[in-house]
Write an enzyme that holds these catalytic residues in place. Sequence first.
Site, PDB file in Angstrom:
ATOM      1  N   GLU A 108      38.477  78.368 -16.898  1.00 29.96           N
ATOM      2  CA  GLU A 108      39.089  79.673 -17.165  1.00 29.96           C
ATOM      3  C   GLU A 108      38.374  80.460 -18.241  1.00 29.96           C
ATOM      4  OE1 GLU A 108      43.564  81.539 -17.665  1.00 29.96           O
ATOM      5  OE2 GLU A 108      43.259  79.405 -18.015  1.00 29.96           O
ATOM      6  N   ASN A 135      49.863  80.760 -28.273  1.00 28.03           N
ATOM      7  CA  ASN A 135      49.317  80.272 -29.543  1.00 28.03           C
ATOM      8  C   ASN A 135      49.858  78.896 -29.899  1.00 28.03           C
ATOM      9  OD1 ASN A 135      47.764  82.537 -29.922  1.00 28.03           O
ATOM     10  ND2 ASN A 135      48.879  83.297 -31.701  1.00 28.03           N
TER      11      ASN A 135
END
Length: 400
Positions: A256, A376
Amino acid sequence: MAEQGAEHGTESNERFRSRVRDWLESNLTGEFAGLRGLGGPGREHEAFDERLAWERHMAEAGWTCLGWPAEHGGAGLPLDKQVIFHEEYARAEAPATVSHLGQELLGPTLIAFGSREQQERFLPPIRAVEELWCQGYSEPNAGSDLAAVSTSAVREGDEWVITGQKVWTSLAHVADWCFVLARTEPRSPGSRKHAGLSYLLVPMDQPGVEVRPINQLTGTSEFNEVFFDGARTAADMVVGEPGDGWRVAMGTLAFERGVATLGQQIGFRRELEDLTRLARENGALDDPTIRSELARAWVELDVMRAHALRTLGSTERGAAEVAKLLWANWHRDLGELAMRVRGAASLVTGGGAEDFDQWQRLFLFTRADTIYGGSNEIQRNVIAERVLGLPRERRGEVRQ
């Protein structure tokens, strides 16, 4: 395509960069001239059909799937030339591509894990941009915890029957196919959550698939919910073996964050240049705090580039997670800085989402940068647990 890849592979980097630059300059003209700068995250609705036509034009000229091996129809370019292409593409302000998920994620996954029949069926239309793909991973109760997916697939004769829901599915409303992570074996007591998952290729145009757009803060709807209610796909549409979907899915995620991130940073630099110019024009640059924050953004952008170049093609554990944390937080902070540079004017629109200016759209959409593609919190957990060897976080515990 293979011949062009061989030609590019023997060129010097300087000659290749010149060739890319010349091709873009001579082709982003005529019907494609107005596409410069269009599309991308938060703006996928812009000139979609025209960008699709542009990308098919690129395919005809051999400028898609540059990193794929030549035997699979790609150009087989080394990493340095792939980086050059993405940098020049960004510098030319060429439009954002529409087939990223097929070219950059599913294609490499099929090359690594797919059967010869799957490769022959799907790789050519991906390279030609004739079939578009979306990614069926996240679910309402299994976004960050991907192993907890509950979408099921049951074998019935020569087909898999899929039932469940996916969410935050980018471009599902225009996709022809979806690669879906589904549970094909029920969990047994004490078993690992990721056991029994399979990686299925599912056609989107069928009665058992419903796509519902999700309205975003920006007023656009590039993310979607996808409901599978008895959707079907052929029995041989499993990548790898049934039950081995976790390994394949992790392989997809490894693809990715590739060389395209360096092109992404060219776009970031352009945004920062524009914001610095605005600060100079409206006087915000006279504020020492604003001036310091802009200088910090320039330094951090150079650090990001250095990190990306150092880890490019690396199998170093945690490198991809660190890269995601760096760019997502930087871009979000840039959106907040843009609001401070614009001052009170940043709070005013004409009343509708279509009236947002570039800085308001940047601020609103970058709220999502730290969530999509791995939040995150998850990136930090991966780094802490898998790289630093710290104890696993207790899931579900109440934090004080």
